[in-house]
Design an enzyme around this catalytic site. Structure first.
Site, PDB file in Angstrom:
ATOM      1  N   ASP A  32       0.816  -1.222   0.000  1.00 52.97           N
ATOM      2  CA  ASP A  32       0.000   0.000   0.000  1.00 52.97           C
ATOM      3  C   ASP A  32       0.850   1.273   0.000  1.00 52.97           C
ATOM      4  O   ASP A  32       0.323   2.370   0.137  1.00 52.97           O
ATOM      5  CB  ASP A  32      -0.919   0.025   1.234  1.00 52.97           C
ATOM      6  N   ARG A  41       0.616  -1.683   7.557  1.00 54.86           N
ATOM      7  CA  ARG A  41       1.165  -0.460   6.949  1.00 54.86           C
ATOM      8  C   ARG A  41       2.108   0.304   7.886  1.00 54.86           C
ATOM      9  O   ARG A  41       2.684   1.331   7.478  1.00 54.86           O
ATOM     10  CB  ARG A  41       0.018   0.472   6.498  1.00 54.86           C
ATOM     11  N   ARG A  84     -10.036   5.484  10.878  1.00 49.29           N
ATOM     12  CA  ARG A  84      -8.583   5.330  10.981  1.00 49.29           C
ATOM     13  C   ARG A  84      -7.969   6.266  12.028  1.00 49.29           C
ATOM     14  O   ARG A  84      -7.436   5.811  13.031  1.00 49.29           O
ATOM     15  CB  ARG A  84      -7.933   5.586   9.608  1.00 49.29           C
ATOM     16  N   HIS A 110     -11.515   7.247   4.904  1.00 51.26           N
ATOM     17  CA  HIS A 110     -10.580   8.362   5.093  1.00 51.26           C
ATOM     18  C   HIS A 110     -11.305   9.651   4.672  1.00 51.26           C
ATOM     19  O   HIS A 110     -12.119   9.628   3.740  1.00 51.26           O
ATOM     20  CB  HIS A 110      -9.358   8.221   4.165  1.00 51.26           C
ATOM     21  N   CYS A 148      -4.805   9.941  -2.873  1.00 54.15           N
ATOM     22  CA  CYS A 148      -4.104   8.959  -2.035  1.00 54.15           C
ATOM     23  C   CYS A 148      -2.649   8.767  -2.475  1.00 54.15           C
ATOM     24  O   CYS A 148      -1.800   8.404  -1.672  1.00 54.15           O
ATOM     25  CB  CYS A 148      -4.799   7.600  -2.103  1.00 54.15           C
TER      26      CYS A 148
HETATM   27  N1  ARG Z   1      -5.296   0.234   1.043  1.00 48.17           N
HETATM   28  C1  ARG Z   1      -5.030   1.494   1.657  1.00 48.17           C
HETATM   29  C2  ARG Z   1      -5.581   1.511   3.069  1.00 48.17           C
HETATM   30  O1  ARG Z   1      -6.654   0.991   3.257  1.00 48.17           O
HETATM   31  C3  ARG Z   1      -5.583   2.612   0.856  1.00 48.17           C
HETATM   32  C4  ARG Z   1      -5.194   3.970   1.345  1.00 48.17           C
HETATM   33  C5  ARG Z   1      -5.788   5.058   0.545  1.00 48.17           C
HETATM   34  N2  ARG Z   1      -5.212   6.293   0.867  1.00 48.17           N
HETATM   35  C6  ARG Z   1      -5.897   7.416   1.126  1.00 48.17           C
HETATM   36  N3  ARG Z   1      -5.225   8.508   1.296  1.00 48.17           N
HETATM   37  N4  ARG Z   1      -7.188   7.410   1.251  1.00 48.17           N
HETATM   38  O2  ARG Z   1      -4.960   2.002   3.981  1.00 48.17           O
END
Ligand code: ARG
Length: 261
Positions: free
Chosen positions: A57, A82, A131, A160, A254
């Site tokens: 990612d 991550r 998140r 997000h 992103c």
């Molecule tokens: N697969 C990543 C996650 O779920 C995607 C992140 C997308 N980034 C963003 N800035 N919205 O963390």
């Protein structure tokens, strides 16, 4: 930006990710490269992070930090998968002489923070609910000396802030109200009476996941109605195709960490 050379969907940490769906990393690199060229063509300087093996990612560079006026508030990822990305971003900022403030609260950088330099004297908008923790909003306010407005995200598809809202110039935003709690929708309507409002179809096509230099708005090519609305509002939409990265749950914004001196 960070090349999607090692992009894959090996785990599912948002509703867009399906570990059984095939991913074409080569196509992802091609589409990402066109995005990079688009930014360069618009006159921007693009720095590249080295993609890490085992960090599929990492192409989503927006999540690694949040920068306002030369000060960097570092990220602390929610998911273990991550977590190691944060150090690569930190090293970049420290090597390039930015003032770096390490976080002690969970936050995913520009994924959940947006900055409007001319709105109410300089305003940070911050998302929570999936998140970034609410405590990180207060930490960001202390680190960055700017008021932080907390907005509650309520739909897991918009996990997000940057998939539901974006700044389109120094003082205005575009957003999808349905991603926010009723109270947060009222807060946004009060602060941004002239905002451009996106419909659900454009929002689900990752139309809000855009970057703007105040005139040119680079956005996912599938968000056609939103492009039209931006045009009527006086902006210049620049559509980019990023279908492969959608499988990871991200699009234009992103992929881009904005460096604000
Ligand atoms: N697969 C990543 C996650 O779920 C995607 C992140 C997308 N980034 C963003 N800035 N919205 O963390």
């Amino acid at each position: 930006m960070c090349s999607p050379e090692h992009f894959a969907v090996e785990y599912a940490i948002n509703p867009w990710m399906d570990v059984t769906a095939p991913v074409d990393a080569e196509l992802a690199v091609k589409q990402w490269d066109r995005l990079r060229e688009t930014l360069v063509g618009l006159g921007h300087e693009v720095h590249l992070l080295t993609p890490g093996r085992g960090l599929p990612d990492m192409v989503f560079a927006a999540n690694g930090a949040f920068v306002v006026d030369g000060t960097v508030y570092g990220a602390q990822f929610k998911h273990e998968q991550r977590a190691a990305e944060a150090a690569a971003h930190r090293a970049f900022y420290e090597e390039h002489g930015w003032r770096f403030i390490a976080p002690s609260e969970t936050n995913e950088g520009e994924g959940d923070f947006a900055y409007l330099p001319e709105a109410h004297g300089g305003l940070v908008l911050a998302g929570h609910g999936f998140r970034t923790e609410l405590a990180a909003h207060a930490e960001a306010q202390e680190a960055l000396n700017r008021p932080v407005i907390s907005l509650r995200l309520v739909d897991p598809r918009f996990y997000h802030l940057d998939v539901a809202l974006a700044s389109i110039d120094d003082e205005n935003i575009v957003y999808y109200p349905g991603a926010f709690s009723a109270a947060s929708q009222k807060v946004l309507a009060q602060l941004f009476p002239d905002a451009v409002v996106a419909d659900d179809e454009d929002a689900l096509a990752f139309g809000l996941n855009l970057v703007s230099d105040g005139l040119n708005v680079v956005l996912n090519s599938e968000a056609t109605r939103l492009a039209g609305k931006l045009k009527s509002a006086g902006y210049h939409p620049v559509p980019v195709e990023l279908a492969e990265l959608k499988k990871g749950g991200g699009s234009v914004k992103c992929c881009i960490a904005e460096l604000r001196h």
